[in-house]
Design an enzyme around this catalytic site. Sequence first.
Site, PDB file in Angstrom:
ATOM      1  N   CYS A  58       0.811  -1.226   0.000  1.00  0.00           N
ATOM      2  CA  CYS A  58       0.000   0.000   0.000  1.00  0.00           C
ATOM      3  C   CYS A  58       0.842   1.274   0.000  1.00  0.00           C
ATOM      4  CB  CYS A  58      -0.957  -0.006   1.187  1.00  0.00           C
ATOM      5  SG  CYS A  58      -2.018  -1.457   1.203  1.00  0.00           S
ATOM      6  N   HIS A  83      -3.387   7.094   3.122  1.00  0.00           N
ATOM      7  CA  HIS A  83      -3.780   5.813   2.522  1.00  0.00           C
ATOM      8  C   HIS A  83      -5.148   5.431   3.081  1.00  0.00           C
ATOM      9  CE1 HIS A  83      -3.984   1.789   1.234  1.00  0.00           C
ATOM     10  NE2 HIS A  83      -3.689   1.243   2.394  1.00  0.00           N
ATOM     11  N   ASN A 137     -10.077  -0.265   0.473  1.00  0.00           N
ATOM     12  CA  ASN A 137      -8.626  -0.105   0.402  1.00  0.00           C
ATOM     13  C   ASN A 137      -8.151  -0.603  -0.966  1.00  0.00           C
ATOM     14  OD1 ASN A 137      -5.851  -0.428   0.602  1.00  0.00           O
ATOM     15  ND2 ASN A 137      -5.888  -1.284   2.673  1.00  0.00           N
TER      16      ASN A 137
HETATM   17  N1  COA Z   1     -18.062  -9.108  10.096  1.00  0.00           N
HETATM   18  C1  COA Z   1     -18.488  -9.370  11.343  1.00  0.00           C
HETATM   19  N2  COA Z   1     -17.651  -9.712  12.343  1.00  0.00           N
HETATM   20  C2  COA Z   1     -16.332  -9.785  12.045  1.00  0.00           C
HETATM   21  C3  COA Z   1     -15.838  -9.526  10.765  1.00  0.00           C
HETATM   22  C4  COA Z   1     -16.764  -9.185   9.766  1.00  0.00           C
HETATM   23  N3  COA Z   1     -16.396  -8.905   8.505  1.00  0.00           N
HETATM   24  N4  COA Z   1     -14.497  -9.667  10.775  1.00  0.00           N
HETATM   25  C5  COA Z   1     -14.156 -10.018  12.029  1.00  0.00           C
HETATM   26  N5  COA Z   1     -15.262 -10.080  12.804  1.00  0.00           N
HETATM   27  C6  COA Z   1     -15.357 -10.415  14.229  1.00  0.00           C
HETATM   28  C7  COA Z   1     -14.129 -11.132  14.733  1.00  0.00           C
HETATM   29  O1  COA Z   1     -14.227 -12.503  14.484  1.00  0.00           O
HETATM   30  C8  COA Z   1     -14.176 -10.794  16.215  1.00  0.00           C
HETATM   31  O2  COA Z   1     -15.103 -11.628  16.844  1.00  0.00           O
HETATM   32  P1  COA Z   1     -14.830 -12.196  18.300  1.00  0.00           P
HETATM   33  O3  COA Z   1     -14.765 -10.979  19.187  1.00  0.00           O
HETATM   34  O4  COA Z   1     -16.031 -13.037  18.539  1.00  0.00           O
HETATM   35  O5  COA Z   1     -13.538 -12.928  18.209  1.00  0.00           O
HETATM   36  C9  COA Z   1     -14.750  -9.371  16.247  1.00  0.00           C
HETATM   37  O6  COA Z   1     -15.394  -9.187  14.972  1.00  0.00           O
HETATM   38  C10 COA Z   1     -13.705  -8.303  16.444  1.00  0.00           C
HETATM   39  O7  COA Z   1     -12.635  -8.551  15.575  1.00  0.00           O
HETATM   40  P2  COA Z   1     -11.340  -7.654  15.580  1.00  0.00           P
HETATM   41  O8  COA Z   1     -10.376  -8.187  14.557  1.00  0.00           O
HETATM   42  O9  COA Z   1     -10.833  -7.454  16.969  1.00  0.00           O
HETATM   43  O10 COA Z   1     -11.962  -6.270  15.075  1.00  0.00           O
HETATM   44  P3  COA Z   1     -11.269  -4.888  14.871  1.00  0.00           P
HETATM   45  O11 COA Z   1     -11.990  -3.852  15.589  1.00  0.00           O
HETATM   46  O12 COA Z   1      -9.780  -4.953  15.065  1.00  0.00           O
HETATM   47  O13 COA Z   1     -11.519  -4.631  13.329  1.00  0.00           O
HETATM   48  C11 COA Z   1     -10.337  -4.700  11.259  1.00  0.00           C
HETATM   49  C12 COA Z   1     -10.974  -5.504  12.377  1.00  0.00           C
HETATM   50  C13 COA Z   1      -9.722  -5.667  10.247  1.00  0.00           C
HETATM   51  C14 COA Z   1     -11.397  -3.877  10.592  1.00  0.00           C
HETATM   52  C15 COA Z   1      -9.246  -3.776  11.850  1.00  0.00           C
HETATM   53  O14 COA Z   1      -8.409  -4.498  12.729  1.00  0.00           O
HETATM   54  C16 COA Z   1      -8.391  -3.137  10.806  1.00  0.00           C
HETATM   55  O15 COA Z   1      -8.859  -2.389   9.984  1.00  0.00           O
HETATM   56  N6  COA Z   1      -7.064  -3.384  10.841  1.00  0.00           N
HETATM   57  C17 COA Z   1      -6.168  -2.840   9.883  1.00  0.00           C
HETATM   58  C18 COA Z   1      -6.248  -3.616   8.612  1.00  0.00           C
HETATM   59  C19 COA Z   1      -5.660  -2.876   7.459  1.00  0.00           C
HETATM   60  O16 COA Z   1      -5.872  -1.710   7.301  1.00  0.00           O
HETATM   61  N7  COA Z   1      -4.897  -3.575   6.631  1.00  0.00           N
HETATM   62  C20 COA Z   1      -4.300  -3.037   5.467  1.00  0.00           C
HETATM   63  C21 COA Z   1      -3.180  -2.142   5.851  1.00  0.00           C
HETATM   64  S1  COA Z   1      -2.490  -1.392   4.464  1.00  0.00           S
END
Ligand code: COA
Length: 312
Positions: free
Chosen positions: A108, A239, A269
Amino acid sequence: MGIKVVSTGSYLPEKILTNHDLEKMVETSDEWITTRTGIKERRISKEETTAELAYKASLNISGLKPEELGLIIVATATPDAFFPSTACKLQAFLKNKNSIAFDISAACTGFIYALYVADSIMRSKNISRALIVGAERFSKILDWNDRTTCILFGDGAGAVLLEKSQDEGILGFDLGADGNYGNLLYVNSVGSNESPPYYLKMKGNEVFKVAVRTMVESAKRVLEKTDVSPKDISLLIPHQANVRIINAVAERLGIEKGKVFINLNKYGNTSAASIPIALDEAIKSGAAKKGDLVLLVAFGGGFTWGSCIIKL
Ligand code: COA
């Protein structure tokens, strides 16, 4: 002598995949995706290859004269082929025969890495015009059964035309990488010991924290290096990964919300394409104007990070 962004273009494939569409594919909800990421929909390329997306974004640049280009760089993590490079394919589409052409892989952060390389080459060599593109077809490397990753990404391309100029248009960069974080966000390929299909894998939570920290640190360093105060920044173009990451970065930099460009609600993204698409939309919508100081800041797999201040 300086280097200036003189014109921009972008292209998004027609097909829209909404959060409601995703509700029918994996166990998720529009409400979850919207509150956790800010994304409402993304574009999916059904037919167009990454090189074709790059070509369409380039054609969208007003005043582009392909024969005058001496350098073509495409930042992409989803090239059409291992070789020829996406940049060579783009060069052929553009019927240009006078440029060097190659791809850059920095996930990215790829577009900012590409700008840095182009800026350095143009300053040291006799090249006065360069086409720099970020183009991605992430829909091809997503596991559409994995709700933790497939909701985040989309396809698209953005492009800029750089020219040598009297006044300075690219004021400075800060770039970095730390390969020790590679296992938090990756897509393996044929050189690895993993068997295909090769899908994007991510530890989202951990990526989130490092993304905020490294983007803030990098942006602070480029502000310091260029002697620009955050209050003089007309527009922050981060980004477009997650609106919560963007808000945290802007807040820590002391840049008010009204000066932060966000379009991830429409496209998700788009990796290396996200900043040039946003820059093009910002300029064409009037959110960024001639003379403005624009801060670009990105973060991506590797990990890689980078920031750049441009004067439009
Ligand atoms: N829909 C519903 N629930 C979901 C889900 C979805 N699409 N994806 C994950 N969950 C659930 C998980 O299983 C978890 O459940 P649990 O509590 O029962 O275990 C819960 O939601 C929370 O998951 P978590 O990963 O802690 O959520 P989060 O607040 O960290 O959000 C992201 C997840 C991926 C949105 C976030 O971590 C993020 O954006 N990270 C950066 C990723 C990124 O930008 N990558 C590219 C970088 S260039």
